[in-house]
Design a protein around this motif. Structure first.
Motif, PDB file in Angstrom:
ATOM      1  N   PHE A 238      29.529  -4.786  36.555  1.00  0.00           N
ATOM      2  CA  PHE A 238      30.345  -5.733  37.320  1.00  0.00           C
ATOM      3  C   PHE A 238      31.568  -5.047  37.936  1.00  0.00           C
ATOM      4  O   PHE A 238      31.962  -5.363  39.059  1.00  0.00           O
ATOM      5  N   VAL A 239      32.166  -4.086  37.208  1.00  0.00           N
ATOM      6  CA  VAL A 239      33.328  -3.370  37.750  1.00  0.00           C
ATOM      7  C   VAL A 239      32.910  -2.466  38.899  1.00  0.00           C
ATOM      8  O   VAL A 239      33.516  -2.477  39.976  1.00  0.00           O
ATOM      9  N   LEU A 240      31.875  -1.671  38.693  1.00  0.00           N
ATOM     10  CA  LEU A 240      31.499  -0.678  39.700  1.00  0.00           C
ATOM     11  C   LEU A 240      30.751  -1.288  40.878  1.00  0.00           C
ATOM     12  O   LEU A 240      30.935  -0.855  42.027  1.00  0.00           O
ATOM     13  N   ILE A 241      29.910  -2.295  40.617  1.00  0.00           N
ATOM     14  CA  ILE A 241      29.124  -2.892  41.705  1.00  0.00           C
ATOM     15  C   ILE A 241      29.918  -3.980  42.414  1.00  0.00           C
ATOM     16  O   ILE A 241      30.042  -3.975  43.654  1.00  0.00           O
ATOM     17  N   GLY A 363      34.150  -8.941  26.238  1.00  0.00           N
ATOM     18  CA  GLY A 363      33.587  -9.896  27.184  1.00  0.00           C
ATOM     19  C   GLY A 363      34.458 -11.119  27.387  1.00  0.00           C
ATOM     20  O   GLY A 363      34.465 -11.716  28.466  1.00  0.00           O
ATOM     21  N   HIS A 364      35.228 -11.510  26.369  1.00  0.00           N
ATOM     22  CA  HIS A 364      36.121 -12.665  26.497  1.00  0.00           C
ATOM     23  C   HIS A 364      37.265 -12.386  27.468  1.00  0.00           C
ATOM     24  O   HIS A 364      37.845 -13.316  28.037  1.00  0.00           O
ATOM     25  N   PHE A 365      37.611 -11.104  27.634  1.00  0.00           N
ATOM     26  CA  PHE A 365      38.727 -10.740  28.511  1.00  0.00           C
ATOM     27  C   PHE A 365      38.253 -10.138  29.840  1.00  0.00           C
ATOM     28  O   PHE A 365      39.071  -9.756  30.663  1.00  0.00           O
ATOM     29  N   ALA A 366      36.922 -10.044  30.004  1.00  0.00           N
ATOM     30  CA  ALA A 366      36.388  -9.408  31.213  1.00  0.00           C
ATOM     31  C   ALA A 366      36.744 -10.233  32.445  1.00  0.00           C
ATOM     32  O   ALA A 366      36.647 -11.460  32.451  1.00  0.00           O
ATOM     33  N   SER A 367      37.186  -9.522  33.482  1.00  0.00           N
ATOM     34  CA  SER A 367      37.531 -10.189  34.730  1.00  0.00           C
ATOM     35  C   SER A 367      36.831  -9.553  35.926  1.00  0.00           C
ATOM     36  O   SER A 367      37.044  -9.969  37.058  1.00  0.00           O
ATOM     37  N   GLY A 368      36.015  -8.535  35.647  1.00  0.00           N
ATOM     38  CA  GLY A 368      35.394  -7.802  36.741  1.00  0.00           C
ATOM     39  C   GLY A 368      36.286  -6.704  37.284  1.00  0.00           C
ATOM     40  O   GLY A 368      35.888  -5.965  38.185  1.00  0.00           O
ATOM     41  N   PRO A 370      38.917  -3.225  36.422  1.00  0.00           N
ATOM     42  CA  PRO A 370      38.817  -2.102  35.487  1.00  0.00           C
ATOM     43  C   PRO A 370      39.683  -2.215  34.240  1.00  0.00           C
ATOM     44  O   PRO A 370      39.261  -1.805  33.160  1.00  0.00           O
ATOM     45  N   LEU A 371      40.910  -2.767  34.337  1.00  0.00           N
ATOM     46  CA  LEU A 371      41.861  -2.675  33.232  1.00  0.00           C
ATOM     47  C   LEU A 371      41.346  -3.275  31.925  1.00  0.00           C
ATOM     48  O   LEU A 371      41.439  -2.622  30.875  1.00  0.00           O
ATOM     49  N   PRO A 372      40.803  -4.519  31.902  1.00  0.00           N
ATOM     50  CA  PRO A 372      40.322  -5.041  30.613  1.00  0.00           C
ATOM     51  C   PRO A 372      39.238  -4.157  29.989  1.00  0.00           C
ATOM     52  O   PRO A 372      39.217  -3.966  28.763  1.00  0.00           O
ATOM     53  N   MET A 373      38.353  -3.616  30.796  1.00  0.00           N
ATOM     54  CA  MET A 373      37.312  -2.724  30.294  1.00  0.00           C
ATOM     55  C   MET A 373      37.921  -1.460  29.705  1.00  0.00           C
ATOM     56  O   MET A 373      37.534  -1.007  28.615  1.00  0.00           O
ATOM     57  N   VAL A 374      38.894  -0.875  30.388  1.00  0.00           N
ATOM     58  CA  VAL A 374      39.530   0.358  29.926  1.00  0.00           C
ATOM     59  C   VAL A 374      40.301   0.118  28.631  1.00  0.00           C
ATOM     60  O   VAL A 374      40.316   0.969  27.735  1.00  0.00           O
ATOM     61  N   VAL A 375      40.932  -1.045  28.492  1.00  0.00           N
ATOM     62  CA  VAL A 375      41.640  -1.373  27.243  1.00  0.00           C
ATOM     63  C   VAL A 375      40.663  -1.342  26.069  1.00  0.00           C
ATOM     64  O   VAL A 375      40.946  -0.771  25.005  1.00  0.00           O
ATOM     65  N   GLY A 376      39.496  -1.961  26.230  1.00  0.00           N
ATOM     66  CA  GLY A 376      38.497  -1.958  25.171  1.00  0.00           C
ATOM     67  C   GLY A 376      37.991  -0.568  24.840  1.00  0.00           C
ATOM     68  O   GLY A 376      37.824  -0.214  23.663  1.00  0.00           O
ATOM     69  N   MET A 377      37.760   0.237  25.857  1.00  0.00           N
ATOM     70  CA  MET A 377      37.293   1.609  25.647  1.00  0.00           C
ATOM     71  C   MET A 377      38.336   2.435  24.903  1.00  0.00           C
ATOM     72  O   MET A 377      38.023   3.189  23.975  1.00  0.00           O
ATOM     73  N   ALA A 378      39.599   2.300  25.308  1.00  0.00           N
ATOM     74  CA  ALA A 378      40.673   3.069  24.669  1.00  0.00           C
ATOM     75  C   ALA A 378      40.893   2.619  23.230  1.00  0.00           C
ATOM     76  O   ALA A 378      41.163   3.440  22.346  1.00  0.00           O
ATOM     77  N   ALA A 379      40.770   1.321  22.977  1.00  0.00           N
ATOM     78  CA  ALA A 379      40.947   0.817  21.611  1.00  0.00           C
ATOM     79  C   ALA A 379      39.914   1.432  20.671  1.00  0.00           C
ATOM     80  O   ALA A 379      40.232   1.831  19.538  1.00  0.00           O
ATOM     81  N   GLY A 380      38.673   1.539  21.126  1.00  0.00           N
ATOM     82  CA  GLY A 380      37.636   2.169  20.311  1.00  0.00           C
ATOM     83  C   GLY A 380      37.949   3.623  20.022  1.00  0.00           C
ATOM     84  O   GLY A 380      37.816   4.097  18.888  1.00  0.00           O
ATOM     85  N   ALA A 381      38.377   4.360  21.048  1.00  0.00           N
ATOM     86  CA  ALA A 381      38.662   5.782  20.882  1.00  0.00           C
ATOM     87  C   ALA A 381      39.826   6.017  19.919  1.00  0.00           C
ATOM     88  O   ALA A 381      39.762   6.903  19.060  1.00  0.00           O
ATOM     89  N   LEU A 382      40.887   5.231  20.044  1.00  0.00           N
ATOM     90  CA  LEU A 382      42.058   5.442  19.190  1.00  0.00           C
ATOM     91  C   LEU A 382      41.793   5.025  17.743  1.00  0.00           C
ATOM     92  O   LEU A 382      42.307   5.654  16.810  1.00  0.00           O
ATOM     93  N   THR A 383      41.001   3.996  17.552  1.00  0.00           N
ATOM     94  CA  THR A 383      40.603   3.643  16.182  1.00  0.00           C
ATOM     95  C   THR A 383      39.793   4.776  15.563  1.00  0.00           C
ATOM     96  O   THR A 383      39.939   5.097  14.379  1.00  0.00           O
ATOM     97  N   GLY A 384      38.943   5.411  16.378  1.00  0.00           N
ATOM     98  CA  GLY A 384      38.166   6.553  15.908  1.00  0.00           C
ATOM     99  C   GLY A 384      39.043   7.721  15.494  1.00  0.00           C
ATOM    100  O   GLY A 384      38.753   8.413  14.506  1.00  0.00           O
ATOM    101  N   VAL A 385      40.128   7.943  16.215  1.00  0.00           N
ATOM    102  CA  VAL A 385      41.062   9.021  15.851  1.00  0.00           C
ATOM    103  C   VAL A 385      41.664   8.755  14.474  1.00  0.00           C
ATOM    104  O   VAL A 385      41.707   9.644  13.603  1.00  0.00           O
ATOM    105  N   ALA A 386      42.128   7.531  14.252  1.00  0.00           N
ATOM    106  CA  ALA A 386      42.740   7.193  12.955  1.00  0.00           C
ATOM    107  C   ALA A 386      41.737   7.362  11.811  1.00  0.00           C
ATOM    108  O   ALA A 386      42.049   7.938  10.763  1.00  0.00           O
ATOM    109  N   LEU A 387      40.506   6.896  12.017  1.00  0.00           N
ATOM    110  CA  LEU A 387      39.483   6.997  10.978  1.00  0.00           C
ATOM    111  C   LEU A 387      39.091   8.448  10.715  1.00  0.00           C
ATOM    112  O   LEU A 387      38.791   8.820   9.579  1.00  0.00           O
TER     113      LEU A 387
END
Length: 405
Positions: A238-241, A363-368, A370-387
């Motif tokens: 949805f973001v890219l297309i 998906g609850h915050f998706a608006s089509g 980029p920013l909401p998608m990037v927030v979710g991606m970054a949250a996963g990566a940073l949680t992985g760093v802590a773990l």
């Protein structure tokens, strides 16, 4: 194992592992068309993706213990047969709710091809040799995210979105032929768990794994990497297309390039592991991926909109994550060879649930945009760093060594 046999095993396992993801990646360019054809909104169409992932995760809990008890081949053949039947149902579905239900069944079938190849790797090897085989498996597996979106675009152009499901049904039929002809049983009868009291034995095995903090930490690290990818997987069409205006073919190319970074870098895990140690490879790669995702988040949070920045920075993060998934898999299964199928199943289920949960929340915050998608991606990566630093830092490694003793 001679190199030719080593590579043949990786080829067979990689192709079998790719069948389920092929049903995801071919499907992505069709999401907008499915919504139009079935008169369904974005959320309903995304549920057909979420249902597949949920079943892919839950189904592994059954296949793992069963494969420890009866061997690897029989449950793999059953799963492929179930996948074929559900794919045919999806191809003729006329309602989005029926499509979601059939995608769930399709995911249950695909779960066999996800969990059992990892157990086969553990049957055959440990340590850096296992990492080498896992990396080769992932190289073959990479045909899915690299080629499937392009193939899917071509199939959709020729036969519509329903043609995607006929195509994956044929791929699974080829997988059955491959298992019957080229994959010998890797778990001898003498090493299988007894059928008597099998449910209790499976529950005890899961209990052992759920009490192993080191195992769970490694599983969660891989799961965080998958969470960021799942958020991208669900949001990027949805973001890219729709937002950036890419055609389905150009979207498929962009998706394939980022996937290539992941799978090419995965080929260096065994070499880097021998030189620096597998734990150090994970620490550096996860930390680097987290730093890249912080840069990406800062750019879009400050009002940036350039597609090139999204693609280039996520390419770098994908390359670093390619060093993480096979390495954490090998490290997690290392101490659980006697219940490798069960350990692989629990790993796959937990990681799939982590990824699916992240995708559902995003998906609850998706608006089509980029920013909401990037927030979710970054949250996963940073949680992985802590773990990673909790699990593979000095204290985490000391606890793991003490538990092993």
């Amino acid at each position: 194992m001679p190199f030719s046999s080593f590579f043949r095993t990786a080829l067979v396992l990689g192709l079998l592992s790719a069948i389920g993801p092929f049903a995801i990646d071919m499907y992505l360019p069709a999401l907008p068309a499915i919504g139009t054809a079935l008169q369904a909104d974005v959320g309903a169409v995304q549920w057909s993706l979420t249902a597949f992932f949920l079943a892919l995760g839950v189904g592994q809990l059954a296949y793992g213990p069963v494969s420890d008890r009866v061997g690897r081949r029989a449950p793999l053949l059953f799963g492929l047969g179930l996948f074929i039947a559900a794919s045919i149902g999806c191809a003729v579905a006329t309602d989005v709710r029926l499509l979601v239900a059939l995608r769930f069944v399709q995911g249950l079938g695909a779960a066999a091809g996800t969990v059992i190849p990892r157990a086969v790797v553990r049957d055959l090897h440990t340590g850096t040799e296992a990492a080498r085989l896992m990396s080769l498996l992932m190289l073959v597996f990479s045909v899915s995210p690299l080629l499937a979106p392009l193939v899917g675009s071509g199939v959709i152009a020729l036969a519509g979105w329903r043609g995607v499901f006929w195509a994956v049904a044929l791929a699974a039929l080829a997988g059955i032929a491959l298992v019957r002809r080229a994959l010998p049983e890797t778990l001898p009868a003498a090493q299988r768990s007894s059928g008597q009291g099998s449910l209790g034995r499976a529950l005890r095995a899961y209990g052992v794994l759920l009490r192993d903090r080191h195992y769970l930490g490694l599983v969660a690290i891989g799961g965080c990497c998958m969470a960021g990818f799942f958020v991208y997987l669900a949001g990027s069409p949805f973001v890219l297309i729709d937002h950036y205006g890419l055609s389905p073919v150009l979207y498929s190319l962009a998706f394939s390039v980022n996937s290539a970074a992941f799978f090419v870098s995965a080929q260096f895990t065994a070499r880097l592991g021998r030189r620096f140690g597998l734990a150090q490879v994970v620490r550096v790669a996860v930390t680097g991926a987290g730093a890249v995702m912080v840069l990406l988040l800062a750019y879009f949070a400050s009002g940036g909109e350039r597609l090139a920045v999204l693609l280039v920075l996520y390419f770098c993060a994908s390359a670093l994550m390619g060093l993480v998934i096979p390495t954490t898999t090998v490290l997690a299964l290392e101490a659980h060879g006697a219940i490798a199928g069960t350990a692989s199943a629990l790993m796959g289920t937990l990681q799939m649930l982590i990824g699916t949960g992240a995708m559902a929340v995003a998906g609850h915050f998706a608006s089509g945009r980029p920013l909401p998608m990037v927030v979710g991606m970054a949250a996963g990566a940073l949680t992985g760093v802590a773990l990673t630093w909790l699990t593979l830092g000095p204290r985490g490694m000391a606890r793991a060594a003490q538990a092993a003793r």
